[in-house]
Design a protein around this motif. Structure first.
Motif: not given
Length: 60
Positions: A1-6, A17-28, A55-60
Motif C-alpha cells: 500500500x502506498x500513501x501520499x500526504x498533500x 490518500x492511500x492506494x495500491x498503485x502509484x498511478x492511482x495516488x497521482x490521479x487522486x 511512501x510505502x505503508x505497512x499494514x497493521x
C-alpha cells in the motif's frame, strides 16, 4: 500500500490518500489539487514532486 500526504507538497493541507498503485495516488492527488487548491494546470514537474513524496505503508 502506498500513501501520499498533500501537506508534504502544500504546507498546511491535511488531505492524504492511500492506494495500491502509484498511478492511482497521482490521479487522486491531481484531482485534489484541482478541486481543493484551484490548480488549473498540472505540470510534469508537479507530477514528479507527487511521485517523490509517495511512501510505502505497512499494514497493521
Amino acid at each position: 500500500m502506498k500513501r501520499f500526504d498533500c501537506g508534504t507538497l502544500v504546507p498546511g493541507c491535511t488531505y492524504h490518500t492511500e492506494a495500491d498503485s502509484e498511478a492511482e495516488i497521482v490521479r487522486r492527488e491531481i484531482e485534489h489539487l484541482r478541486s481543493a487548491h484551484g490548480e488549473t494546470e498540472i505540470r510534469p514537474e508537479m507530477v514528479e514532486h507527487i511521485k517523490d513524496r509517495i511512501v510505502e505503508v505497512v499494514p497493521h
